[in-house]
Enzyme design. Structure first.
Site, PDB file in Angstrom:
ATOM      1  N   ARG A  79      31.760  47.381  17.254  1.00 45.69           N
ATOM      2  CA  ARG A  79      32.901  47.519  16.635  1.00 45.69           C
ATOM      3  C   ARG A  79      33.771  46.354  16.681  1.00 45.69           C
ATOM      4  NH1 ARG A  79      33.178  51.079  21.252  1.00 45.69           N
ATOM      5  NH2 ARG A  79      34.628  50.200  22.751  1.00 45.69           N
ATOM      6  N   ASP A 126      46.011  49.272  18.303  1.00 41.83           N
ATOM      7  CA  ASP A 126      45.745  47.925  18.252  1.00 41.83           C
ATOM      8  C   ASP A 126      46.273  47.286  16.851  1.00 41.83           C
ATOM      9  OD1 ASP A 126      43.773  48.578  19.978  1.00 41.83           O
ATOM     10  OD2 ASP A 126      42.098  48.376  18.968  1.00 41.83           O
ATOM     11  N   SER A 182      39.420  49.509  14.245  1.00 40.71           N
ATOM     12  CA  SER A 182      40.136  48.171  14.194  1.00 40.71           C
ATOM     13  C   SER A 182      39.139  47.173  13.510  1.00 40.71           C
ATOM     14  CB  SER A 182      40.231  47.650  15.639  1.00 40.71           C
ATOM     15  OG  SER A 182      41.349  48.287  16.144  1.00 40.71           O
TER      16      SER A 182
END
Ligand code: NAG
Ligand code: NAG
Ligand code: NAG
Ligand code: NAG
Ligand code: NAG
Ligand code: NAG
Length: 423
Positions: free
Chosen positions: A196, A73, A132
């Site tokens: 997350r 990502d 991320s």
């Protein structure tokens, strides 16, 4: 952080998520040091660059790829006050990757030619992995981290351990080159897994920061609010039916004409974008926001059965992230991980020591279609800056892991000198 699957069969499930043994760490990318003199300005200190070989057959020459090893990502995207674009990305120093990730780092003046920089936020193997997240510029020192500075950068990421995903913060006083973890981390901890990918936005009407974060397996996005980037209070939730990751919450212009990227701005809207792990697509939901609650528009295209549409027709664009620091009247800019989760780890480029590419950077705005509700317009960022650029094979890149050739690498020199060029 994207949970990706190993391609095994046509009926794979999330149980196929890979967790290979965390083995020995490969040597760290070579850091090449050079000091440079900028037109009359002595650049203090050493600037590090990461060598790579971009001339091998599988290397894309327009799309960003990591100097070596694994990437997924895009993270922490922002444009600074001088117009320099900063991109971090999920990086692992082994292929295929395990759960241990760091933030790789690169900058660009035009979103196509990138300078690779050393790891910006490193993991602690087997203890905390840097998954991320996003970055903002704390120009008014709301955090208190930045005395006498208007360009302090604050990054938010998910710290992953096998039992907890919690939200951490790190701050940078050198424009995103290096970060210091906040000693009071975590800033949000619910003692749960599947929590997350924090993304932060400044909400001017209440002078608050807004953070969105995914309860990935429980089908909702949580909205938090803070005045200082440190103390966060949950203010609302938004449900969306899927396993979801990488939520993005942004303002975006609603324009008059889909064919005219600079046509009249009719409204300034909010948009939630969600990476749907079930489908390997990115959904977008335009709406309004009042400081606590996101209210989606009710009119989605008939073709998607009244559900939020996907950004793309195909399923090779994922974990889309949007740059922070743009003017609200500009079209937003995104970068996606160019991948299909079914084959992420199953591509031949590992023979060259690297895996995964980013999409081309794209501009976006919303338009209101006649019967189709709100539509997202997407077009590649202007490529004309690439027109007169030398092809890669003239660039003095050192072979990976070799210290015998010192690349002449630049950060801030004229555009005609060498750059990490990804065509
Ligand atoms: C991490 O754990 C793995 C598996 O238990 C082990 O092989 C490896 O040595 C550990 N790495 C570090 C840096 O502790
Ligand atoms: C930044 O915040 C810190 C902590 O609140 C404070 O000590 C400092 O004076 C602030 N600096 C400016 C320029 O506002
Ligand atoms: C901030 O600027 C003031 C005034 O110039 C100075 O006294 C102070 O030492 C500076 N603080 C830091 C942390 O640089
Ligand atoms: C966190 O959750 C685990 C597993 O449910 C539990 O054993 C532990 O006591 C919890 N810790 C805290 C601080 O609540
Ligand atoms: C028009 O929009 C495009 C795409 O967002 C952008 O690249 C360009 O700079 C804009 N031009 C002007 C004059 O604003
Ligand atoms: C925002 O909208 C929600 C839902 O309509 C409402 O409950 C809340 O009071 C509103 N907040 C503000 C600050 O207007």
């Amino acid at each position: 952080m994207t949970i990706y699957q190993v391609r095994q069969s046509a009926h794979e499930t999330l149980d196929d998520v890979i967790t290979p043994a965390m083995g020995a760490r490969a040597p760290h990318p070579i850091l090449l040091m050079s000091s440079i003199l900028l037109a009359g300005v002595v650049y203090l200190g050493l600037i590090s660059h990461v060598a790579a070989n971009y001339s091998l057959p599988w290397r894309p020459q327009v799309h960003f790829t990591p100097p070596e090893n694994w990437m997924n990502d895009p993270n922490g995207l922002y444009r600074d006050a001088n117009g320099l674009w900063h991109m971090y990305y999920q990086y692992a120093d082994v292929i295929p990757p395990g759960n241990d990730k760091s933030w790789g780092s690169a900058t660009s003046e035009n979103l196509y030619a990138w300078t690779n920089l050393p790891i910006a936020i490193d993991d602690i193997p087997n203890v905390s992995s840097i998954w991320s997240g996003s970055a903002v510029i704390d120009s008014e020192n709301t955090s208190g981290f930045f005395p006498n500075q208007t360009d302090g950068v604050v990054a938010f990421y998910t710290s992953w351990t096998s039992t907890i995903q919690s939200q951490f913060m790190a701050f940078s006083s050198d424009n995103g080159l290096t970060f210091t973890n906040y000693p009071g981390n975590p800033v949000i901890n619910l003692n749960i897994t599947d929590f997350r990918d924090p993304k932060v936005l400044w909400y001017a009407p209440t002078e608050s920061w807004i953070l969105v974060v995914s309860h990935a397996d429980d089908g909702f996005i949580a909205f938090y609010s803070s005045s200082d980037l440190i103390t966060w209070t949950q203010v609302s939730t938004f449900s969306h039916p899927s396993i979801q990751e990488c939520p993005q919450f942004i303002t975006i212009p609603l324009r008059a004409n889909i064919w005219e990227p600079n046509s009249t701005i009719i409204d300034q809207m909010y948009m939630l974008a969600i990476s749907d792990n079930t489908e390997s697509t990115v959904k977008y939901v335009p709406g309004t926001f009042n400081g606590t609650t996101f209210t989606p528009v009710t009119s989605f295209p008939a073709a998607t059965g009244g559900l939020a549409p996907s950004m793309d027709f195909g399923i090779d664009s994922y974990a889309t992230a949007f740059y922070y620091g743009l003017d609200p009247t500009e079209n937003v800019v995104s970068t996606s991980w160019a991948v299909n989760l079914g084959y992420a780890t199953d591509v031949p480029t590992s023979s060259e020591g690297w895996q995964s590419a980013m999409s081309v950077p794209r501009n976006h705005f919303l338009v209101l279609g006649a019967d189709d509700g709100y539509l997202l317009a997407s077009l590649p960022v202007d490529m004309s800056s690439m027109r007169d650029t030398e092809p890669y094979h003239f660039l003095p890149w050192a072979p990976a892991k070799s210290s015998s050739i010192i690349p002449i690498l630049t950060r801030g020199l004229s555009s005609s000198t060498s750059k990490c060029l990804h065509l």
